[in-house]
Design a protein around this motif. Sequence first.
Motif, PDB file in Angstrom:
ATOM      1  N   ASN A 258      -7.666  -3.528   4.481  1.00 53.05           N
ATOM      2  CA  ASN A 258      -6.802  -3.062   3.387  1.00 53.05           C
ATOM      3  C   ASN A 258      -5.884  -4.162   2.853  1.00 53.05           C
ATOM      4  N   ARG A 259      -5.553  -5.207   3.654  1.00 55.01           N
ATOM      5  CA  ARG A 259      -4.737  -6.339   3.214  1.00 55.01           C
ATOM      6  C   ARG A 259      -3.343  -5.938   2.745  1.00 55.01           C
TER       7      ARG A 259
ATOM      8  N   THR B 193       5.103   3.120  -2.452  1.00 51.49           N
ATOM      9  CA  THR B 193       5.508   1.743  -2.164  1.00 51.49           C
ATOM     10  C   THR B 193       5.146   0.807  -3.303  1.00 51.49           C
ATOM     11  N   GLY B 194       4.190   1.223  -4.157  1.00 51.59           N
ATOM     12  CA  GLY B 194       3.740   0.377  -5.249  1.00 51.59           C
ATOM     13  C   GLY B 194       2.755  -0.690  -4.830  1.00 51.59           C
ATOM     14  N   LEU B 195       2.401  -0.721  -3.543  1.00 51.78           N
ATOM     15  CA  LEU B 195       1.500  -1.756  -3.044  1.00 51.78           C
ATOM     16  C   LEU B 195       0.081  -1.261  -2.842  1.00 51.78           C
TER      17      LEU B 195
ATOM     18  N   PRO C 269      -2.153  -4.415  -7.529  1.00 57.25           N
ATOM     19  CA  PRO C 269      -1.651  -5.747  -7.888  1.00 57.25           C
ATOM     20  C   PRO C 269      -0.220  -5.920  -7.394  1.00 57.25           C
ATOM     21  N   PRO C 270       0.088  -6.999  -6.648  1.00 52.19           N
ATOM     22  CA  PRO C 270       1.403  -7.110  -6.015  1.00 52.19           C
ATOM     23  C   PRO C 270       2.456  -7.839  -6.839  1.00 52.19           C
ATOM     24  N   ARG C 271       2.077  -8.461  -7.936  1.00 55.53           N
ATOM     25  CA  ARG C 271       3.019  -9.312  -8.668  1.00 55.53           C
ATOM     26  C   ARG C 271       3.548  -8.602  -9.910  1.00 55.53           C
TER      27      ARG C 271
ATOM     28  N   THR D 186       8.294 -11.306  -9.226  1.00 54.55           N
ATOM     29  CA  THR D 186       8.338 -10.673  -7.907  1.00 54.55           C
ATOM     30  C   THR D 186       6.936 -10.591  -7.325  1.00 54.55           C
ATOM     31  N   HIS D 187       6.817 -11.002  -6.085  1.00 54.40           N
ATOM     32  CA  HIS D 187       5.617 -10.715  -5.299  1.00 54.40           C
ATOM     33  C   HIS D 187       6.053  -9.692  -4.253  1.00 54.40           C
TER      34      HIS D 187
END
Length: 658
Positions: A269-270, A304-306, A333-335, A356-357
């Motif tokens: 899942n990373r 969490t948005g992740l 997408p994390p950025r 933000t990352h």
Amino acid sequence: MWPDVGRHGALLRVMCGAIIIKGVVTVPAFAQQAPTPPVVVPPAPMAEVDPNDVLAPLPDIGVDWPDLSVVPASGTPAGAAVAANFRYGWRIDGVEEIGGPLLQQRFRALSVLAAAEGREANAAQLDQRARQDSELLVTLLKGDGYYDAAVMTRVERERGRPVVVLAATPGALYRFAGVTLAGVEAAGTKAPLLRDAFGVKDADPVDADAIAAAEANLRTRVGEEGFPFARIGEPEVVVDRATQTATLALDVAPGNARRFGRITVNADNRVFDAAHVQDIARFAPGDPYETSEVDDLRRALVQTGLVSTAEVRAVPAADPDAVDIAVRLEPAPPRTVAVELGYGTGEGARSEVSWTHRNLLPPEGAVTLRGVVGTREQLGQVTFRRNNFHARDRVLTAQVSAANLRRDAYQAQTLSLSAALERQTNIFFQKTWTWSLGGELVATDERDVIASTGEARRRTFLIGALPTSLGYDGSDDLLNPTRGFRLSGRVSPELSLQDRVFGYTRVQIDASKYQPVTPSVVLAGRVRMGTILGAPRDEIAPSRRFYAGGGASVRGYSFQSIGPRDVNNDPIGGRSLAEFAIEARVKAFGNFGVVPFLDGGNISTGELPSFSRLRYGAGIGVRYYSNFGPIRVDLGTPINPQPGDSRIAVYVSLGQAF
């Protein structure tokens, strides 16, 4: 198509004097006859009907068909149809005392008479629509428990147009003579709770909605009581017309009550490992299983948005008394890049960009680079933030920043390093209690003037602080509260080095109350008081003093403009603060509202807040109530301004003023 008579799809339908449960028809024995086993018959499909089709004539509609053998005038060929088209009305008689608005609403949603009302129709179309709607009304009445219902149709004339009347005779209301939950006893001591959750009992009306709701409640409750693998059958209803009663049977196989076991996560899942998912969960291994806790974990993972997808399900564990939770995550997408432009009275023009990352340092270790360029502010900042730090909604933050800030009261060039551990509230999970524990180291070079002479001075301060806060939120909404109250306090002991070392303590208390007056009017009030204990004002760095004025303080005044001023008419801040605000939030029309308000406040040089020489501001605001919260635009003016105060101030933000 079968007409839908339940809130949960085609759960319970009736037709031709029988009741249909998910495609099974059970017909009772007639009165005075020996009981016979139920007959299972598959329902016949009902053809789709176009309400605009010209259909076969039916004699009882009360409108004569044209004679097609007559040759019309003006040379129309023989055999041509001559049928008058007209607009019509319709109504239902006989159901005023039963069913309520829901019956009328369902009928209108499915009715072909209602669907084509206002358009022209001929006699054949009107007749067919009346017949189809009479069958629909009978079906709806049977769904409410009136199995002897009959509907007659007739046509009346009102104001020169035909009106189709559906005259209903509901008949007796059928009630349950027996309700059986076969197998529920296997739940042991929790069996009574499951029976209560089902709710339908002897002597209750044979109501399709009640049965659908009861089944849904039972499926929910069986999971809440610790039975993750329970099997619940389909309700079977047998109607007896002779006694005007029915029986209801439902098979329940609860299985074993279980407790939470371990959490597993897909290795690719990373995003999160199993340990961090356990931190987010509100349950621990060994807690009784509850379906709502599993659903809560799924929502929290998405929020969490992740992750773009979170699949959370119960799976059998090696221990027969436990259940494992299998989690499958897909990363999002994390950025994020954000740009902001703005202008504020007293704050000047301002532009801000940030990158933000959100998972640079897993799990949930976000790093933000932020820069601000403005006429009165320049800033560079790096922030590390770890959400759900060993517990849900616990946040660890560390921050380093360098800033040049110019205000009417002072100019400060500041380097700061801070960290905090806090429990935060948010729009997804509004918390009743919040708190924070932090530390701060500040080196600041500040320029101001000596208040009595106006002589410019420059001083360098080294400051250490331990800010702590505690808040209670008893309101009903984070961004748009309409009832309840909020109370919060902040205490910050500080040591300052400037020629000598001295200490002081900053204290601030905020309270607000929300009271509905009518469904469209809410009164809201706010009080804020603050004090600095242990040092005189002039020894405290100007950036650490209290100020008042602005959109989050006293509206009508510029930012930080209220309070004592030097010989140049610039604010110099103070050691104590007193503010209040009161407003009426009026829903005007649609999603718009108006908010008249009155604010007041003062800054004093003494330790205790002073309520004399208050500065008052009044005005009116507009609110647009969007899906994510109210958008606020306030227009204020000072009632008793000081020299140099602007006559009008405008404030724009998301959320109410307090």
